[in-house]
Write a protein that holds these residues in place. Structure first.
Motif, PDB file in Angstrom:
ATOM      1  N   ASP A 206       0.910  -1.172   0.039  1.00  0.00           N
ATOM      2  CA  ASP A 206       0.122   0.008  -0.027  1.00  0.00           C
ATOM      3  C   ASP A 206       0.955   1.275  -0.038  1.00  0.00           C
ATOM      4  O   ASP A 206       0.451   2.124  -0.814  1.00  0.00           O
ATOM      5  CB  ASP A 206      -0.975   0.095   1.279  1.00  0.00           C
ATOM      6  CG  ASP A 206      -1.992  -1.155   0.955  1.00  0.00           C
ATOM      7  OD1 ASP A 206      -2.362  -1.478   0.148  1.00  0.00           O
ATOM      8  OD2 ASP A 206      -2.483  -1.515   2.140  1.00  0.00           O
ATOM      9  N   GLY A 210       0.767   3.055  -3.448  1.00  0.00           N
ATOM     10  CA  GLY A 210      -0.252   3.956  -3.158  1.00  0.00           C
ATOM     11  C   GLY A 210       0.432   5.484  -2.770  1.00  0.00           C
ATOM     12  O   GLY A 210       0.444   6.350  -3.686  1.00  0.00           O
ATOM     13  N   VAL A 211       0.936   5.401  -1.557  1.00  0.00           N
ATOM     14  CA  VAL A 211       1.308   6.667  -0.980  1.00  0.00           C
ATOM     15  C   VAL A 211       2.574   7.172  -1.699  1.00  0.00           C
ATOM     16  O   VAL A 211       2.528   8.298  -2.122  1.00  0.00           O
ATOM     17  CB  VAL A 211       1.669   6.598   0.390  1.00  0.00           C
ATOM     18  CG1 VAL A 211       2.200   7.907   1.072  1.00  0.00           C
ATOM     19  CG2 VAL A 211       0.388   6.050   1.513  1.00  0.00           C
ATOM     20  N   ARG A 214       1.579   8.699  -5.063  1.00  0.00           N
ATOM     21  CA  ARG A 214       0.929  10.112  -4.632  1.00  0.00           C
ATOM     22  C   ARG A 214       2.031  11.090  -4.395  1.00  0.00           C
ATOM     23  O   ARG A 214       2.005  12.569  -4.993  1.00  0.00           O
ATOM     24  CB  ARG A 214      -0.018   9.929  -3.805  1.00  0.00           C
ATOM     25  CG  ARG A 214      -1.276   9.194  -4.467  1.00  0.00           C
ATOM     26  CD  ARG A 214      -2.692   9.424  -3.453  1.00  0.00           C
ATOM     27  NE  ARG A 214      -3.579   8.474  -3.846  1.00  0.00           N
ATOM     28  CZ  ARG A 214      -4.543   9.147  -4.909  1.00  0.00           C
ATOM     29  NH1 ARG A 214      -4.322  10.349  -5.194  1.00  0.00           N
ATOM     30  NH2 ARG A 214      -5.604   8.481  -5.450  1.00  0.00           N
ATOM     31  N   GLU A 247      -5.344  14.041  -0.675  1.00  0.00           N
ATOM     32  CA  GLU A 247      -5.407  12.815  -0.845  1.00  0.00           C
ATOM     33  C   GLU A 247      -4.260  11.847  -0.432  1.00  0.00           C
ATOM     34  O   GLU A 247      -4.832  10.682  -0.013  1.00  0.00           O
ATOM     35  CB  GLU A 247      -5.676  12.247  -2.423  1.00  0.00           C
ATOM     36  CG  GLU A 247      -6.850  13.199  -2.839  1.00  0.00           C
ATOM     37  CD  GLU A 247      -7.074  12.955  -4.499  1.00  0.00           C
ATOM     38  OE1 GLU A 247      -6.080  12.194  -4.922  1.00  0.00           O
ATOM     39  OE2 GLU A 247      -8.020  13.416  -5.105  1.00  0.00           O
ATOM     40  N   THR A 250      -5.083  11.335   3.498  1.00  0.00           N
ATOM     41  CA  THR A 250      -6.243  10.476   3.747  1.00  0.00           C
ATOM     42  C   THR A 250      -5.702   8.787   3.416  1.00  0.00           C
ATOM     43  O   THR A 250      -6.268   8.091   4.144  1.00  0.00           O
ATOM     44  CB  THR A 250      -7.384  10.582   2.461  1.00  0.00           C
ATOM     45  OG1 THR A 250      -7.829  11.960   2.792  1.00  0.00           O
ATOM     46  CG2 THR A 250      -8.496   9.780   2.603  1.00  0.00           C
ATOM     47  N   GLU A 251      -4.780   8.613   2.107  1.00  0.00           N
ATOM     48  CA  GLU A 251      -4.554   7.371   2.035  1.00  0.00           C
ATOM     49  C   GLU A 251      -3.507   6.950   3.050  1.00  0.00           C
ATOM     50  O   GLU A 251      -3.648   5.890   3.655  1.00  0.00           O
ATOM     51  CB  GLU A 251      -4.006   7.209   0.823  1.00  0.00           C
ATOM     52  CG  GLU A 251      -3.474   5.698   0.259  1.00  0.00           C
ATOM     53  CD  GLU A 251      -3.407   5.773  -1.433  1.00  0.00           C
ATOM     54  OE1 GLU A 251      -2.802   4.701  -1.630  1.00  0.00           O
ATOM     55  OE2 GLU A 251      -3.937   6.661  -2.015  1.00  0.00           O
ATOM     56  N   GLU A 254      -5.531   5.961   6.178  1.00  0.00           N
ATOM     57  CA  GLU A 254      -6.044   4.550   5.947  1.00  0.00           C
ATOM     58  C   GLU A 254      -5.148   3.499   6.245  1.00  0.00           C
ATOM     59  O   GLU A 254      -5.392   2.689   6.809  1.00  0.00           O
ATOM     60  CB  GLU A 254      -6.617   4.493   4.489  1.00  0.00           C
ATOM     61  CG  GLU A 254      -7.869   5.473   4.186  1.00  0.00           C
ATOM     62  CD  GLU A 254      -9.075   4.969   4.797  1.00  0.00           C
ATOM     63  OE1 GLU A 254      -9.191   3.741   5.155  1.00  0.00           O
ATOM     64  OE2 GLU A 254      -9.915   5.671   4.912  1.00  0.00           O
TER      65      GLU A 254
END
Length: 385
Positions: A206, A210-211, A214, A247, A250-251, A254
């Motif tokens: 993740d 993801g992070v 970004r 964003e 937020t991720e 999470e």
């Protein structure tokens, strides 16, 4: 063994031999009881009106003799049986089978003793008549050794049968229960280690996919904004970078919640589950009925069961709604998560396997019911004591 748990020691060999010999005598007692009780109660057992009472009397006496057998297993074989109330049918069946196997064991012991006497006579005759042909000596030794081997194996089989009959009537002994518990703990510990490793890999994935991606995009937007030729272009890029930063936060939040939700420590399980409902992509109906505070480990396991089940329902089941019910009874916590999706969830999947391991580590149970066409129901029962 570690953790201060001491496993019961098996009885010495000579003590077990004495237990086998005494078992032959108790088998005679059982045979005598069946003969005398059959002669006294036979007519009453055949008459329908007195059959129940006669059967109860027969079982009452058999239960006393079975208590003797239980004492024999405890003293000579160190089998400490927990309290277990066997039915009358079990008691009579056990005593009958024990009588049969005990008498058969007595016959085998008698044959061994008779063979030992013959071996002594043969040895004495051999010393007195050393001129005996070596073929005769060899044949006698081979025959005697074979018979002795068969007798010993027969005694071993009958001893194992005696232990098996005791387990069927009295239940597993404390030694056997402890060994089962050790096996369960070893299995659950290995499963927990594997689940932790899987969770670490998922967090790393993740963060990487993801992070990290970004953050790279955010850095590129900021770089383009610095090189912007016009203020309008720079403002547009900064606004886009600001949204990207939100964003990313937020991720990242999470991912942090998937590792461990800090709300459990500060707000408790109810509020932490409320956060799961708020972050869910589909509606979640929550029923929470837990009157007493829960142990921290139970709260953590319950949270992850709900979080993983809701996440799976939103991602894979095409569900329109999820119903979560958390109910505590003082000694156990029950968590039920039911969605309206298409079903077909794989209990061997990485997410559900991790939940199985997490729940099993607390001596709990996790059941997954997900037929094709739905709905999917995940039920976790967690002991609180």
């Amino acid at each position: 063994m570690s953790d201060g748990v001491k496993e019961p020691v098996a009885a010495p060999f000579l003590l077990r031999v004495a237990g086998v010999l005494i078992g032959c005598l108790t088998a005679l007692l059982g045979l005598g009881y069946f003969v005398l009780a059959g002669a006294a109660l036979g007519a009453f057992l055949l008459w329908p009106r007195t059959r129940r009472r006669a059967h109860a009397l027969l079982a009452s006496g058999a239960r006393r003799l079975t208590g003797v057998e239980r004492w024999r297993r405890s003293v000579f074989f160190h089998d400490a049986f927990p309290e277990h109330r066997a039915s009358d049918q079990q008691i009579l069946r056990y005593l009958a089978a024990r009588t049969y196997s005990g008498l058969l064991c007595a016959v085998v012991v008698g044959l061994v003793d008779f063979g030992a006497v013959l071996a002594g006579i043969f040895a004495v005759s051999l010393t007195r008549s050393p001129s005996m042909a070596w073929v005769d000596v060899l044949s006698q030794v081979v025959l005697g050794g074979t018979l002795l081997f068969l007798a010993v194996q027969g005694l071993r089989a009958l001893t194992d049968q005696d232990a098996r009959l005791a387990r069927e009537c009295f239940g597993p002994s404390e030694r056997e229960l402890l060994r089962r518990r050790i096996d369960e703990l070893a299995t659950s510990r290995a499963a927990v280690v594997q689940a932790v490793d899987v969770e670490r890999r998922r967090v790393e994935r993740d963060l990487h996919d993801g992070v990290q991606q970004r953050l790279v995009a955010l850095a590129m937007l900021l770089g383009r904004a610095r090189r912007g030729r016009t203020p309008e272009r720079a403002d547009a890029l900064l606004e886009q970078a600001h949204k990207e930063a939100q964003e990313v936060l937020t991720e990242l939040r999470e991912v942090a919640w998937r590792v461990y939700p800090t709300a459990l420590d500060s707000l408790g399980l109810r509020e932490a589950l409320g956060g799961v409902s708020e972050r869910s992509a589909i509606p979640v109906r929550m029923e929470y009925d837990v009157p007493e505070p829960l142990p921290a480990a139970v709260e953590t396991a319950a949270y992850f069961v709900v979080s993983e089940a809701v996440t799976n329902a939103a991602k894979h089941s095409s569900a329109d709604e999820v119903h979560v019910r958390v109910h505590g009874s003082g000694t156990a916590l029950t968590v039920v998560v039911r969605d309206t999706g298409a079903g077909g969830a794989d209990p061997a999947g990485s997410g559900l396997t991790g939940l199985h391991s997490r729940v099993a580590a607390l001596d709990g149970t996790l059941r997954v019911d997900s037929p094709l066409g739905g709905p999917t129901t995940i039920t976790a029962e967690l002991p609180c004591a």
